[in-house]
Structure formats: structure tokens, C-alpha cells
Write a protein that holds these residues in place. Structure first.
Motif, PDB file in Angstrom:
ATOM      1  N   ILE A  46       0.839  -1.198   0.000  1.00  0.00           N
ATOM      2  CA  ILE A  46       0.000   0.000   0.000  1.00  0.00           C
ATOM      3  C   ILE A  46       0.876   1.251   0.000  1.00  0.00           C
ATOM      4  CG2 ILE A  46      -1.564   1.369   1.457  1.00  0.00           C
ATOM      5  CD1 ILE A  46      -2.888  -1.323   2.270  1.00  0.00           C
ATOM      6  N   ILE A  47       1.951   1.222   0.790  1.00  0.00           N
ATOM      7  CA  ILE A  47       2.896   2.338   0.807  1.00  0.00           C
ATOM      8  C   ILE A  47       3.605   2.454  -0.541  1.00  0.00           C
ATOM      9  CG2 ILE A  47       5.035   3.184   1.856  1.00  0.00           C
ATOM     10  CD1 ILE A  47       4.111   1.782   4.471  1.00  0.00           C
ATOM     11  N   HIS A  48       4.061   1.317  -1.048  1.00  0.00           N
ATOM     12  CA  HIS A  48       4.778   1.282  -2.333  1.00  0.00           C
ATOM     13  C   HIS A  48       3.916   1.808  -3.468  1.00  0.00           C
ATOM     14  CE1 HIS A  48       6.133  -0.679  -6.096  1.00  0.00           C
ATOM     15  NE2 HIS A  48       7.354  -0.545  -5.595  1.00  0.00           N
ATOM     16  N   ASP A  49       2.652   1.392  -3.493  1.00  0.00           N
ATOM     17  CA  ASP A  49       1.744   1.779  -4.579  1.00  0.00           C
ATOM     18  C   ASP A  49       1.076   3.132  -4.343  1.00  0.00           C
ATOM     19  OD1 ASP A  49       2.372  -0.607  -5.778  1.00  0.00           O
ATOM     20  OD2 ASP A  49       0.494  -1.618  -5.288  1.00  0.00           O
ATOM     21  N   ILE A  50       1.303   3.735  -3.168  1.00  0.00           N
ATOM     22  CA  ILE A  50       0.784   5.055  -2.782  1.00  0.00           C
ATOM     23  C   ILE A  50      -0.738   5.132  -2.935  1.00  0.00           C
ATOM     24  CG2 ILE A  50       1.216   7.528  -2.893  1.00  0.00           C
ATOM     25  CD1 ILE A  50       3.703   7.055  -4.476  1.00  0.00           C
ATOM     26  N   PHE A  51      -1.429   4.289  -2.187  1.00  0.00           N
ATOM     27  CA  PHE A  51      -2.885   4.359  -2.150  1.00  0.00           C
ATOM     28  C   PHE A  51      -3.309   5.416  -1.131  1.00  0.00           C
ATOM     29  CE2 PHE A  51      -2.473  -0.020  -3.816  1.00  0.00           C
ATOM     30  CZ  PHE A  51      -3.327   0.080  -4.912  1.00  0.00           C
ATOM     31  N   SER A  52      -4.410   6.101  -1.420  1.00  0.00           N
ATOM     32  CA  SER A  52      -4.936   7.113  -0.506  1.00  0.00           C
ATOM     33  C   SER A  52      -5.479   6.437   0.754  1.00  0.00           C
ATOM     34  CB  SER A  52      -6.055   7.905  -1.179  1.00  0.00           C
ATOM     35  OG  SER A  52      -7.210   7.087  -1.344  1.00  0.00           O
ATOM     36  N   PRO A  53      -5.614   7.177   1.860  1.00  0.00           N
ATOM     37  CA  PRO A  53      -6.146   6.581   3.096  1.00  0.00           C
ATOM     38  C   PRO A  53      -7.505   5.899   2.925  1.00  0.00           C
ATOM     39  CG  PRO A  53      -5.082   8.649   3.605  1.00  0.00           C
ATOM     40  CD  PRO A  53      -5.097   8.544   2.109  1.00  0.00           C
ATOM     41  N   PRO A  54      -8.486   6.516   2.250  1.00  0.00           N
ATOM     42  CA  PRO A  54      -9.764   5.804   2.081  1.00  0.00           C
ATOM     43  C   PRO A  54      -9.621   4.508   1.284  1.00  0.00           C
ATOM     44  CG  PRO A  54     -10.057   8.147   1.652  1.00  0.00           C
ATOM     45  CD  PRO A  54      -8.582   7.895   1.729  1.00  0.00           C
ATOM     46  N   VAL A  55      -8.870   4.558   0.199  1.00  0.00           N
ATOM     47  CA  VAL A  55      -8.698   3.363  -0.629  1.00  0.00           C
ATOM     48  C   VAL A  55      -7.936   2.294   0.144  1.00  0.00           C
ATOM     49  CG1 VAL A  55      -7.698   2.427  -2.759  1.00  0.00           C
ATOM     50  CG2 VAL A  55      -8.824   4.661  -2.787  1.00  0.00           C
ATOM     51  N   ALA A  56      -6.948   2.701   0.927  1.00  0.00           N
ATOM     52  CA  ALA A  56      -6.194   1.749   1.738  1.00  0.00           C
ATOM     53  C   ALA A  56      -7.113   1.021   2.716  1.00  0.00           C
ATOM     54  CB  ALA A  56      -5.074   2.460   2.493  1.00  0.00           C
ATOM     55  N   SER A  57      -8.089   1.735   3.273  1.00  0.00           N
ATOM     56  CA  SER A  57      -9.005   1.082   4.214  1.00  0.00           C
ATOM     57  C   SER A  57      -9.788  -0.027   3.529  1.00  0.00           C
ATOM     58  CB  SER A  57      -9.969   2.106   4.825  1.00  0.00           C
ATOM     59  OG  SER A  57     -10.966   2.531   3.907  1.00  0.00           O
ATOM     60  N   ARG A  58     -10.101   0.161   2.280  1.00  0.00           N
ATOM     61  CA  ARG A  58     -10.809  -0.869   1.497  1.00  0.00           C
ATOM     62  C   ARG A  58      -9.903  -2.071   1.250  1.00  0.00           C
ATOM     63  NH1 ARG A  58     -11.670  -2.108  -4.099  1.00  0.00           N
ATOM     64  NH2 ARG A  58     -13.793  -2.868  -4.474  1.00  0.00           N
ATOM     65  N   ILE A  59      -8.624  -1.802   0.988  1.00  0.00           N
ATOM     66  CA  ILE A  59      -7.666  -2.872   0.723  1.00  0.00           C
ATOM     67  C   ILE A  59      -7.455  -3.735   1.961  1.00  0.00           C
ATOM     68  CG2 ILE A  59      -5.269  -3.364   0.080  1.00  0.00           C
ATOM     69  CD1 ILE A  59      -5.348  -0.802  -1.633  1.00  0.00           C
ATOM     70  N   TYR A  60      -7.496  -3.138   3.141  1.00  0.00           N
ATOM     71  CA  TYR A  60      -7.368  -3.915   4.374  1.00  0.00           C
ATOM     72  C   TYR A  60      -8.634  -4.715   4.673  1.00  0.00           C
ATOM     73  CZ  TYR A  60      -3.090  -1.423   5.778  1.00  0.00           C
ATOM     74  OH  TYR A  60      -1.815  -0.930   5.849  1.00  0.00           O
ATOM     75  N   ALA A  61      -9.788  -4.151   4.369  1.00  0.00           N
ATOM     76  CA  ALA A  61     -11.047  -4.726   4.854  1.00  0.00           C
ATOM     77  C   ALA A  61     -11.412  -6.053   4.201  1.00  0.00           C
ATOM     78  CB  ALA A  61     -12.184  -3.720   4.670  1.00  0.00           C
ATOM     79  N   TYR A  62     -11.440  -6.106   2.881  1.00  0.00           N
ATOM     80  CA  TYR A  62     -11.968  -7.303   2.224  1.00  0.00           C
ATOM     81  C   TYR A  62     -11.131  -8.562   2.482  1.00  0.00           C
ATOM     82  CZ  TYR A  62     -15.581  -4.563  -0.102  1.00  0.00           C
ATOM     83  OH  TYR A  62     -16.677  -3.784  -0.349  1.00  0.00           O
ATOM     84  N   PRO A  63      -9.801  -8.509   2.410  1.00  0.00           N
ATOM     85  CA  PRO A  63      -9.046  -9.732   2.750  1.00  0.00           C
ATOM     86  C   PRO A  63      -9.202 -10.129   4.213  1.00  0.00           C
ATOM     87  CG  PRO A  63      -7.554  -7.908   2.261  1.00  0.00           C
ATOM     88  CD  PRO A  63      -8.919  -7.464   1.858  1.00  0.00           C
ATOM     89  N   SER A  64      -9.336  -9.143   5.102  1.00  0.00           N
ATOM     90  CA  SER A  64      -9.530  -9.455   6.525  1.00  0.00           C
ATOM     91  C   SER A  64     -10.864 -10.150   6.745  1.00  0.00           C
ATOM     92  CB  SER A  64      -9.462  -8.173   7.361  1.00  0.00           C
ATOM     93  OG  SER A  64      -8.201  -7.545   7.224  1.00  0.00           O
ATOM     94  N   ILE A  65     -11.887  -9.707   6.029  1.00  0.00           N
ATOM     95  CA  ILE A  65     -13.199 -10.344   6.113  1.00  0.00           C
ATOM     96  C   ILE A  65     -13.128 -11.772   5.575  1.00  0.00           C
ATOM     97  CG2 ILE A  65     -15.552 -10.293   5.160  1.00  0.00           C
ATOM     98  CD1 ILE A  65     -15.323  -7.194   5.306  1.00  0.00           C
ATOM     99  N   ALA A  66     -12.407 -11.963   4.475  1.00  0.00           N
ATOM    100  CA  ALA A  66     -12.279 -13.301   3.884  1.00  0.00           C
ATOM    101  C   ALA A  66     -11.613 -14.269   4.861  1.00  0.00           C
ATOM    102  CB  ALA A  66     -11.484 -13.216   2.585  1.00  0.00           C
ATOM    103  N   ALA A  67     -10.522 -13.846   5.486  1.00  0.00           N
ATOM    104  CA  ALA A  67      -9.833 -14.708   6.454  1.00  0.00           C
ATOM    105  C   ALA A  67     -10.752 -15.032   7.626  1.00  0.00           C
ATOM    106  CB  ALA A  67      -8.558 -14.029   6.947  1.00  0.00           C
ATOM    107  N   TYR A  68     -11.506 -14.042   8.069  1.00  0.00           N
ATOM    108  CA  TYR A  68     -12.418 -14.270   9.191  1.00  0.00           C
ATOM    109  C   TYR A  68     -13.514 -15.274   8.822  1.00  0.00           C
ATOM    110  CZ  TYR A  68     -16.154 -13.657  12.528  1.00  0.00           C
ATOM    111  OH  TYR A  68     -17.143 -13.902  13.446  1.00  0.00           O
TER     112      TYR A  68
END
Length: 446
Positions: A46-68
Motif C-alpha cells: 500500500i505504501i509502495h503503490d501510494i494508495f490514498s487513506p480511504p482506498v487503503a481502508s478498502r484494501i485492508y477490509a476485504y481480505p480481513s473479512i475473507a480470512a475471518y
């Protein structure tokens, strides 16, 4: 001689027998350390690809939901988020006989996370290294394959869900148009970037009924008159920065979390990549899980619930930002108080009201308090990788308070944005833990 040969043959059979026995792989993954490592890799990307804070929150959420969701399948005590999150339809999964659930959860995490980033090869390299280590440590091929099959089933369902949140469509929405209104936000130095994600309130929330469900009071009425309420708010920012203590300065830098910082030295400009606010709180969630010695299923729950709070927090915050579109302190102070004044932190490229740190930090803090209790001591080492020291907190709420006030110390928010942003985040967090139940036995709100 014949007896010796018989003994040799018997020994050979014994060796073959024991070499064919499977190693006990049941304890290969006991806690959340492997998911934390995958999350750390996702943060780096996320840092490397320079995603904005809102978009980064989306990137964290869906994989975390999948693992859960895989963790839910591993027992009867956790409850699926399907049917609880907005638009997340229920589904049945075929569970292979030889599945190793902790691996299936990680497979789901990797597949969903990789789809949401640009630098897919970096995530794939991390995944393959993890898979190799499991095989070296004795995970049988049949178990490995069965686990990947389940992980991919769950991942595919979560991916289908993610595609209905309006994110893809929002990529083609029009950019924010500047106005001549004197109280309106204007791009700030040094890059004068355009307003980021002006349509983020069009993204479907996970738990909120609508983006303005926790609508804040309007900001203070704009005025350039000396002695007016708005002028005094700007003066507070101005004087706070000019009289900053070392402790206040340390707090400001610790919670900076600006992925867009650009340094200017003479004619040279260079970017300084940093973690996002959501990334900082996902790091705190992992630290808290380790501190609490959670098993891998509880860790998956902690990361999923925290990511949901952050995701909805950004939607609620950005809904207000582009409704009030309020001028930043840097712009106002330079124009009406002191043209040479500079904030401690670089002003991020979006409107002022409300404070994003205040909203998402308090939403995450309420969620983590619900999961792990108030008075939970933890050492926040999230920023060590970025050259900053650790900070210790006696509760998640106290950490959120510090994150919020850091924006005044940094010179990038007026106090009302902090106060009302914190209120918004707390209300959202309280709503989340009342609406969504991750355990079959309801967790008491702490």
C-alpha cells in the motif's frame, strides 16, 4: 550371515515405515502471526503503490473479512458476517475432508488482497515463501491442496461482494471542482494536489445505513474578522504550533501517517512514503492481538472488525469533508494572520472538516475496546519502521484521543474538526459493535 541380513532388512522396513508417517502439522499455525505477516506485506505494498487513506481502508477490509469467514467455518463459536454486513449475501461452502483451516484462511486473505493492489508480484512472492515454509515443516500435499480449495471458495465470494460496493464505478466520477468561495478548501503547498476521493461517500458502507448517519454539526461560521469564533480557532492553531513542546511535537509526528508527503529542498522535490492512518490502526490491532495472546481465529476476528470500523469511518468522514469543504488552517493563516507561517505537518490534499484521524481512530478504538476491554495496555511500535520511537498507551481510547489532538499539534486541523470528528467516530464504533455480532455468545459492550 542370514540372521544379519534379516535384521538389516527389518531395520530398512522400520526406517521406510517411519519416514512415511506424516508429521503432526496441527500446531503449525496457532496464533495470528502468519496473518499479521501477510498484513505487514500488504501495508508495505500500500505504501509502495501510494494508495490514498480511504482506498487503503478498502484494501485492508476485504481480505480481513475473507480470512475471518474461513475462521468461522472452523468451529461453532464464531458467527459469519454474511447477512450482517450491507449486501453481503449468505453462501454455503464445500469443506474438503483434509482442510487445514488456518491455511485456508491465509489463502483467502492472499487471494483477495492481491486483487486489490497494483504490485501483485510482491504479494505473490510473500505467499509462495509462506507456502514453502509450511511444506518444509511437514504439511502434506493433500492437506495443502484441500486448504487452498476452501480458501479460494471463500475468497471468490468476498471478491464478488467487493465488486458491488461502487468502487470501480467511482474511478470514473468527475474530479472535485474548486470554487471562489473564501471559506472553501484550496489545494495546499508544496504540491497543490487536487482534492482526493471527493465521491467516497458513494462507496457502500459495511454497517452504516447511509454515509451521513452520524452527520456532524456544521463547522464554525467562516469569518475573517479579528475576534470572531472562526478567527480564534485559526489563532489557536497558529499559537499552538508556535509554542509547541517537544512532547506535542513527538505526538504530531508519531500520528502523521501521510502517504503523500513531498519534501522540497531548493529545486529538488522527493516523496517520503508513509503508512496511512488505517494502516497504523491495523498495526495496533495486530499488536493488541499478540499482547492478548489470541489464537488465530480470534486474531482474524480482531483484524476483520477493526478493518470494518476503519472502512466505514472513512466513508462517514469523507461525506462531511466534501459537504462542508472547509478551508485548511494553512491557507487561512497565511492569508489572514501570517503569510510566513508553516504547519508542523504537511497538509493533506482534501478539505479540513472533520478530522479523518479523529473519526477513524475513535471508531477503531471503540471496536478494539469491545473486543479486548478498556484499560488494555499496549506498546505501539507501528512507526518504528519509519524511524519513530514506540509509544505506550493504557487503553485504545487514550490512543485515539492522542491521535485526534495530534492534528492540532501538527497545525492541520481546527479544534472543532477534532472534537466533532471524535464524536462521530465514537458513535460509529458504538453502532458497529451493537449491530454486528461476531460471536454466537454476544460480547458485552465494555
Amino acid at each position: 550371515m542370514l540372521q544379519f541380513r534379516n535384521i538389516t532388512a527389518l531395520l530398512a522396513l522400520v526406517i521406510v515405515f517411519y519416514s512415511c508417517q506424516e508429521k503432526d502439522y496441527s500446531n503449525l499455525i496457532q496464533d495470528g502471526s502468519y496473518q499479521f505477516a501477510a498484513q505487514d506485506q500488504l501495508t508495505e505494498i500500500i505504501i509502495h503503490d501510494i494508495f490514498s487513506p480511504p482506498v487503503a481502508s478498502r484494501i485492508y477490509a476485504y481480505p480481513s473479512i475473507a480470512a475471518y469467514e474461513v475462521a468461522v467455518l472452523a468451529g461453532d463459536d464464531y458467527q459469519s458476517l454474511m447477512g450482517q454486513l450491507n449486501g453481503f449475501e449468505k453462501a454455503d461452502f464445500d469443506i474438503p475432508e483434509d482442510v487445514y483451516f488456518p491455511l485456508a484462511a491465509l489463502a483467502a486473505y492472499y487471494k483477495v488482497g492481491t486483487l486489490l493492489i497494483f504490485s501483485e508480484e510482491l504479494m505473490n512472492e510473500h505467499k509462495e515463501s509462506f507456502y514453502k515454509s509450511l511444506k518444509i515443516n511437514g504439511l502434506p500435499d493433500r492437506v495443502f491442496e484441500a486448504s487452498l480449495i476452501l480458501g479460494e471458495q471463500v475468497a471468490d465470494h468476498v471478491i464478488a461482494y467487493s465488486k458491488t460496493d461502487n468502487y470501480a464505478q467511482s474511478r470514473s466520477f468527475e474530479k472535485y471542482s474548486l470554487t471562489d468561495n473564501p471559506n472553501a478548501w484550496q489545494p495546499t503547498p508544496p504540491m497543490y494536489m487536487e482534492g482526493l476521493e471527493p465521491h467516497w461517500n458513494k462507496i457502500r458502507p459495511f454497517v452504516m445505513e447511509r454515509p451521513d448517519q452520524f452527520k456532524s454539526l456544521p463547522p464554525t461560521t467562516f469569518s475573517t474578522e479579528v475576534g470572531s469564533d472562526f478567527y480564534r480557532e485559526a489563532e489557536e492553531v497558529f499559537s499552538t504550533v508556535r509554542n509547541l513542546t517537544k512532547e506535542q511535537s513527538d505526538i504530531a509526528y508519531f500520528w502523521d501517517c501521510n502517504p503523500y508527503k513531498v519534501n522540497v529542498k531548493g529545486h529538488v522535490m522527493f516523496a517520503e512514503k508513509k503508512i496511512t492512518p488505517g494502516g497504523h490502526w491495523m498495526g495496533i490491532a495486530a499488536i493488541a492481538s499478540k499482547t492478548a495472546k489470541q489464537d488465530w481465529r480470534a486474531a482474524a476476528e480482531t483484524l476483520a472488525m477493526t478493518s470494518i470500523a476503519l472502512f466505514d469511518g472513512f466513508i462517514a468522514c469523507w461525506d462531511e469533508k466534501y459537504r462542508s469543504v472547509l478551508i485548511r488552517p494553512e491557507t487561512y493563516i497565511n492569508k489572514y494572520i501570517d503569510e510566513e507561517w508553516l504547519p508542523v505537518l504537511q497538509t493533506p490534499p482534501f478539505p479540513e472538516y472533520t478530522s479523518g484521524h479523529s473519526v477513524v481512530s475513535n471508531a477503531a478504538a471503540e471496536t478494539l475496546t469491545w473486543l479486548l476491554g478498556d484499560g488494555f495496555h499496549f506498546v505501539d511500535s507501528t512507526e518504528v519502521a519509519f524511524g519513530l520511537p514506540i509509544r505506550e498507551f493504557e487503553s485504545f481510547r487514550l490512543a485515539a484521543d492522542e491521535a485526534a489532538i495530534s492534528r492540532l499539534y501538527g497545525g492541520i486541523h481546527y479544534m472543532p474538526a477534532i472534537v466533532h470528528g471524535s464524536t462521530k467516530g465514537k458513535k460509529l464504533g458504538e453502532y458497529l459493535v451493537q449491530k454486528v455480532q461476531s460471536r454466537k455468545e454476544k460480547i458485552a459492550v465494555k
